[in-house]
Design an enzyme around this catalytic site. Structure first.
Site, PDB file in Angstrom:
ATOM      1  N   CYS A   8       0.829  -1.212   0.000  1.00  9.98           N
ATOM      2  CA  CYS A   8       0.000   0.000   0.000  1.00  9.98           C
ATOM      3  C   CYS A   8       0.860   1.257   0.000  1.00  9.98           C
ATOM      4  CB  CYS A   8      -0.940  -0.011   1.205  1.00  9.98           C
ATOM      5  SG  CYS A   8      -1.849   1.520   1.379  1.00  9.98           S
ATOM      6  N   CYS A  26      -1.476   1.787  -3.035  1.00 13.58           N
ATOM      7  CA  CYS A  26      -2.469   2.849  -2.820  1.00 13.58           C
ATOM      8  C   CYS A  26      -1.868   4.251  -2.756  1.00 13.58           C
ATOM      9  CB  CYS A  26      -3.222   2.624  -1.508  1.00 13.58           C
ATOM     10  SG  CYS A  26      -3.475   0.917  -1.066  1.00 13.58           S
ATOM     11  N   LYS A  54       0.004   5.482  -5.947  1.00 12.21           N
ATOM     12  CA  LYS A  54      -1.038   5.516  -6.994  1.00 12.21           C
ATOM     13  C   LYS A  54      -1.917   6.759  -6.837  1.00 12.21           C
ATOM     14  CE  LYS A  54      -4.829   4.396  -6.128  1.00 12.21           C
ATOM     15  NZ  LYS A  54      -5.357   3.064  -5.946  1.00 12.21           N
ATOM     16  N   TYR A  92       7.067   4.771   9.058  1.00  9.64           N
ATOM     17  CA  TYR A  92       6.701   3.424   9.514  1.00  9.64           C
ATOM     18  C   TYR A  92       7.850   2.806  10.321  1.00  9.64           C
ATOM     19  CZ  TYR A  92       2.242   2.494   7.178  1.00  9.64           C
ATOM     20  OH  TYR A  92       0.931   2.474   6.820  1.00  9.64           O
ATOM     21  N   ALA A 120      12.072 -13.862   5.581  1.00 14.69           N
ATOM     22  CA  ALA A 120      11.948 -14.895   6.622  1.00 14.69           C
ATOM     23  C   ALA A 120      11.088 -16.027   6.085  1.00 14.69           C
ATOM     24  CB  ALA A 120      11.307 -14.298   7.864  1.00 14.69           C
ATOM     25  N   TYR A 128      -9.390  -3.170 -10.764  1.00 16.37           N
ATOM     26  CA  TYR A 128      -8.990  -1.934 -10.096  1.00 16.37           C
ATOM     27  C   TYR A 128      -7.719  -1.330 -10.713  1.00 16.37           C
ATOM     28  CZ  TYR A 128     -11.820  -2.890  -5.863  1.00 16.37           C
ATOM     29  OH  TYR A 128     -12.816  -3.101  -4.965  1.00 16.37           O
ATOM     30  N   ILE A 129      -6.664  -2.120 -10.715  1.00 16.14           N
ATOM     31  CA  ILE A 129      -5.356  -1.572 -11.085  1.00 16.14           C
ATOM     32  C   ILE A 129      -5.376  -1.163 -12.555  1.00 16.14           C
ATOM     33  CG2 ILE A 129      -2.898  -2.130 -11.321  1.00 16.14           C
ATOM     34  CD1 ILE A 129      -3.165  -3.881  -8.813  1.00 16.14           C
ATOM     35  N   GLU A 160      -7.488   2.060 -12.987  1.00 19.43           N
ATOM     36  CA  GLU A 160      -6.859   3.229 -12.364  1.00 19.43           C
ATOM     37  C   GLU A 160      -5.683   3.710 -13.210  1.00 19.43           C
ATOM     38  OE1 GLU A 160      -8.199   2.564  -7.742  1.00 19.43           O
ATOM     39  OE2 GLU A 160      -6.162   2.004  -8.270  1.00 19.43           O
ATOM     40  N   ARG A 166     -15.772  -6.333 -12.218  1.00 22.98           N
ATOM     41  CA  ARG A 166     -16.846  -7.302 -12.026  1.00 22.98           C
ATOM     42  C   ARG A 166     -17.665  -7.128 -10.740  1.00 22.98           C
ATOM     43  NH1 ARG A 166     -17.352 -11.877 -15.040  1.00 22.98           N
ATOM     44  NH2 ARG A 166     -15.354 -11.990 -16.082  1.00 22.98           N
ATOM     45  N   THR A 209      -6.412  -2.560   2.103  1.00 23.54           N
ATOM     46  CA  THR A 209      -5.558  -2.138   3.214  1.00 23.54           C
ATOM     47  C   THR A 209      -6.302  -1.963   4.542  1.00 23.54           C
ATOM     48  OG1 THR A 209      -3.983  -1.084   1.752  1.00 23.54           O
ATOM     49  CG2 THR A 209      -4.091  -0.207   3.991  1.00 23.54           C
ATOM     50  N   HIS A 264     -26.300  22.339   0.193  1.00 26.86           N
ATOM     51  CA  HIS A 264     -26.400  22.893  -1.153  1.00 26.86           C
ATOM     52  C   HIS A 264     -25.446  24.052  -1.362  1.00 26.86           C
ATOM     53  CE1 HIS A 264     -28.415  23.829  -4.891  1.00 26.86           C
ATOM     54  NE2 HIS A 264     -28.448  25.100  -4.525  1.00 26.86           N
ATOM     55  N   GLU A 318     -25.276  16.215  -2.126  1.00 27.20           N
ATOM     56  CA  GLU A 318     -26.689  16.432  -1.791  1.00 27.20           C
ATOM     57  C   GLU A 318     -27.625  15.516  -2.590  1.00 27.20           C
ATOM     58  OE1 GLU A 318     -28.491  20.267  -2.798  1.00 27.20           O
ATOM     59  OE2 GLU A 318     -26.960  20.580  -4.312  1.00 27.20           O
TER      60      GLU A 318
HETATM   61  P1  NDP Z   1      -8.809  -7.357 -10.039  1.00 26.38           P
HETATM   62  O1  NDP Z   1      -9.218  -8.632  -9.441  1.00 26.38           O
HETATM   63  O2  NDP Z   1      -9.491  -6.108  -9.669  1.00 26.38           O
HETATM   64  O3  NDP Z   1      -8.894  -7.461 -11.630  1.00 26.38           O
HETATM   65  C1  NDP Z   1      -8.201  -8.457 -12.329  1.00 26.38           C
HETATM   66  C2  NDP Z   1      -8.512  -8.309 -13.800  1.00 26.38           C
HETATM   67  O4  NDP Z   1      -7.672  -9.193 -14.536  1.00 26.38           O
HETATM   68  C3  NDP Z   1      -9.950  -8.687 -14.144  1.00 26.38           C
HETATM   69  O5  NDP Z   1     -10.351  -7.903 -15.232  1.00 26.38           O
HETATM   70  C4  NDP Z   1      -9.813 -10.148 -14.527  1.00 26.38           C
HETATM   71  O6  NDP Z   1     -10.793 -10.584 -15.415  1.00 26.38           O
HETATM   72  C5  NDP Z   1      -8.476 -10.150 -15.233  1.00 26.38           C
HETATM   73  N1  NDP Z   1      -7.791 -11.436 -15.141  1.00 26.38           N
HETATM   74  C6  NDP Z   1      -7.709 -12.255 -14.081  1.00 26.38           C
HETATM   75  N2  NDP Z   1      -6.968 -13.331 -14.376  1.00 26.38           N
HETATM   76  C7  NDP Z   1      -6.569 -13.191 -15.654  1.00 26.38           C
HETATM   77  C8  NDP Z   1      -5.797 -13.975 -16.535  1.00 26.38           C
HETATM   78  N3  NDP Z   1      -5.268 -15.131 -16.150  1.00 26.38           N
HETATM   79  N4  NDP Z   1      -5.607 -13.528 -17.783  1.00 26.38           N
HETATM   80  C9  NDP Z   1      -6.120 -12.356 -18.176  1.00 26.38           C
HETATM   81  N5  NDP Z   1      -6.869 -11.566 -17.386  1.00 26.38           N
HETATM   82  C10 NDP Z   1      -7.090 -11.978 -16.140  1.00 26.38           C
HETATM   83  O7  NDP Z   1      -7.221  -7.283  -9.765  1.00 26.38           O
HETATM   84  P2  NDP Z   1      -6.174  -6.090  -9.783  1.00 26.38           P
HETATM   85  O8  NDP Z   1      -4.890  -6.731 -10.183  1.00 26.38           O
HETATM   86  O9  NDP Z   1      -6.661  -4.928 -10.557  1.00 26.38           O
HETATM   87  O10 NDP Z   1      -6.109  -5.659  -8.259  1.00 26.38           O
HETATM   88  C11 NDP Z   1      -5.825  -6.641  -7.263  1.00 26.38           C
HETATM   89  C12 NDP Z   1      -6.522  -6.302  -5.982  1.00 26.38           C
HETATM   90  O11 NDP Z   1      -5.897  -5.188  -5.382  1.00 26.38           O
HETATM   91  C13 NDP Z   1      -7.979  -5.895  -6.157  1.00 26.38           C
HETATM   92  O12 NDP Z   1      -8.826  -6.996  -6.138  1.00 26.38           O
HETATM   93  C14 NDP Z   1      -8.202  -4.977  -4.998  1.00 26.38           C
HETATM   94  O13 NDP Z   1      -8.682  -5.720  -3.925  1.00 26.38           O
HETATM   95  C15 NDP Z   1      -6.847  -4.406  -4.701  1.00 26.38           C
HETATM   96  N6  NDP Z   1      -6.775  -3.021  -5.179  1.00 26.38           N
HETATM   97  C16 NDP Z   1      -7.619  -2.105  -4.646  1.00 26.38           C
HETATM   98  C17 NDP Z   1      -7.590  -0.802  -5.066  1.00 26.38           C
HETATM   99  C18 NDP Z   1      -8.559   0.176  -4.493  1.00 26.38           C
HETATM  100  O14 NDP Z   1      -9.111  -0.099  -3.438  1.00 26.38           O
HETATM  101  N7  NDP Z   1      -8.802   1.321  -5.129  1.00 26.38           N
HETATM  102  C19 NDP Z   1      -6.653  -0.335  -6.083  1.00 26.38           C
HETATM  103  C20 NDP Z   1      -5.827  -1.398  -6.603  1.00 26.38           C
HETATM  104  C21 NDP Z   1      -5.896  -2.667  -6.153  1.00 26.38           C
HETATM  105  P3  NDP Z   1     -12.152 -11.296 -14.888  1.00 26.38           P
HETATM  106  O15 NDP Z   1     -13.043 -10.205 -14.436  1.00 26.38           O
HETATM  107  O16 NDP Z   1     -12.630 -12.009 -16.087  1.00 26.38           O
HETATM  108  O17 NDP Z   1     -11.740 -12.223 -13.780  1.00 26.38           O
END
Ligand code: NDP
Length: 454
Positions: A47, A52, A55, A103, A119, A183-184, A187, A210, A318, A443, A448
């Site tokens: 993070c 986070c 980013k 930290y 470790a 997410y990643i 973003e 999803r 996190t 407002h 709102e």
């Molecule tokens: P996500 O689970 O959000 O998304 C993964 C994406 O990769 C989906 O579109 C998925 O498709 C696709 N995918 C999965 N496996 C494969 C594969 N083998 N080949 C091709 N595509 C694939 O993961 P991220 O890596 O974006 O983020 C990881 C985690 O980190 C998140 O789940 C979240 O919890 C955390 N995170 C949170 C953030 C926030 O709070 N703002 C920001 C960044 C990360 P499909 O939908 O078909 O499975």
């Protein structure tokens, strides 16, 4: 409650100094336990060091592009605005250094011993340092090693990067291919698009983000397309080829044209970081995604070993890891048991524009409740009122038709994450739509809309 047991060097040995591990170590030490932590990379974890925090700083940088575009509408003339990636990258790196030091000093202040080494578990009460071979014993071991980016198998993975490397790019790439639509992926697609790169998102299905409500996902897709992000759906990465000029050519499994790129960022999910950790030495069988199975107290199949955070593959966020780490330390070293609650956890995607949600999506609520009511607001944020860009915000409230309880809030638009954090309290507290209606609007604000949906 001090538990020093002369048989062991430490009461608690934490593997991984990320969000969950540092919180557990600090709180346990504060309760009087003798604590050590091992970290193979940098104190702070994903993070803080490569997730986070850096980013979000890039997201702020990206938002300037919007503000500059709007500035003229508000009467400003900003001539010759340019963007310099190394300036931003280095400023972000300096802030990461600052937090890393903060930290570290928190651990020092709490007298937590630090092993800057990898470790590995060698038994129920022992770990071994990888580089020195030193064995350290502890009454309890806490595994808080987080998760690691998944790299699917295809030819040319060595030419691709993950979110681990994205913060250190030498230059701003002219063309970026982002693989994945979670997410990643979204973003960074938003960040690079706003900073001026040509971005193509490639995903194996046509479903983005999803876990979010379908109306938010549809809106984000429309808005990001309008901002210039290209999508290639039902496409997997078949091969990434390095061309003679050093650029990349991304061959996709959809039969379409290959995509030229300077950077290929793979964001295909994150997997529990347990490879080679030695947990089997303590009789712990990993789950099918490599995660450490735990009970409600975070205890593994080995009674002296616990785990918190992403490594348990429950909720990869996190604040959840921090809560789990804190609850573990309070329960073990202060006799104070706090259950970590996993419902109504708010979350956000810092896309451009951002979206945020808490509670049940409309589809989830329809499956779980006999009757639901849905209230929506589709509006033009006031900030965009002069703009040529017609980018509308969208909010949705999902309400139990029988009890009037608000089950979920979903929003996309400027500041959605900031608004949703406060609104999440209402969902967590079980407030009703009537409570929302009874609240006077603030407002003029975007928030709102939350109390004006009828
Ligand atoms: P996500 O689970 O959000 O998304 C993964 C994406 O990769 C989906 O579109 C998925 O498709 C696709 N995918 C999965 N496996 C494969 C594969 N083998 N080949 C091709 N595509 C694939 O993961 P991220 O890596 O974006 O983020 C990881 C985690 O980190 C998140 O789940 C979240 O919890 C955390 N995170 C949170 C953030 C926030 O709070 N703002 C920001 C960044 C990360 P499909 O939908 O078909 O499975």
């Amino acid at each position: 409650m001090t538990v020093n047991d002369a048989q062991f060097e430490y009461d608690l040995f934490v593997i991984g100094a990320g969000s969950g591990g540092v919180r557990a170590a600090r709180i346990a030490a504060g309760h009087g336990a003798k604590v050590a932590v091992a970290e193979e990379f940098r104190i702070g974890g994903t993070c803080v060091i490569r997730g986070c925090v850096p980013k979000k700083l890039l997201v702020y940088a990206a938002q300037f592009s919007d503000d500059l575009a709007h500035a003229g509408d508000y009467g400003w003339t900003i001539a010759g605005a340019t963007f310099d990636w190394p300036t931003l990258r280095d400023a972000v790196a300096r802030d990461v250094d600052r937090i890393n030091l903060a930290y570290t000093s928190t651990l020092n202040t709490n007298q937590v011993a630090q092993y800057l080494d990898r470790a590995e578990v060698t038994g129920p009460n022992s770990v071994r340092m990888k580089s020195t071979g030193q064995t350290v014993t502890a009454k309890t071991i806490l595994v808080a090693t987080g998760a690691w980016p998944i790299m699917p198998e295809f030819d040319g993975t060595e030419h691709c990067i993950t979110s681990n490397e994205v913060f250190g790019l030498p230059t701003l790439p002219r063309r970026v291919v982002v693989a994945g639509a979670g997410y990643i992926a979204l973003e960074f697609a938003g960040i690079f698009n706003a900073l001026g790169s040509a971005v193509t998102v490639v995903n194996r299905s046509d479903a983005i983000l999803r876990s979010y409500d379908i109306d938010l996902r549809d809106r984000l897709l429309t808005l990001t397309r309008a901002r210039g992000i290209a999508y290639r759906f039902h496409a997997t990465l078949d091969r990434v080829e390095k061309c003679a000029d050093g650029s990349l050519l991304v061959h996709l499994g959809d039969g379409g044209e290959p995509v030229p790129a300077d950077v290929v960022l793979v964001a295909a999910g994150r997997r529990a970081n347990t490879a080679g950790l030695g947990l089997e030495q303590a009789g712990i069988a990993l789950g099918h995604r490599g995660e450490v199975p735990v009970d409600g107290d975070g205890r593994t199949a080995c009674p002296s070993i616990y785990a918190v955070g992403d490594v348990t593959d429950r909720v990869q966020l996190t604040p959840v890891a921090i809560r789990e780490g804190h609850a573990f330390a309070d329960a073990q070293y202060a006799g104070k048991k706090t259950a970590v609650s996993y419902d109504a956890i708010p979350s956000a995607v810092f896309s451009q524009p951002p979206l945020a949600a808490v509670g049940l999506t409309e589809a989830e609520a329809r499956r779980q409740f006999a009757a639901i009511k849905v209230f929506t607001s589709d509006f033009r944020p006031m900030k965009n009122i002069f703009s040529q860009r017609v980018e509308r915000g969208f909010y949705k409230l999902v309400v139990d038709g029988e009890t009037d309880r608000v089950l979920g809030i979903h929003m996309i638009g400027p500041d959605a994450p900031e608004i949703l954090q406060a609104a999440a309290i209402a969902v967590k507290a079980g407030l009703t739509k009537a409570d929302f209606d009874a609240t006077v609007a603030l407002h003029p604000s975007m928030a709102e809309e939350l109390v004006l949906m009828r």
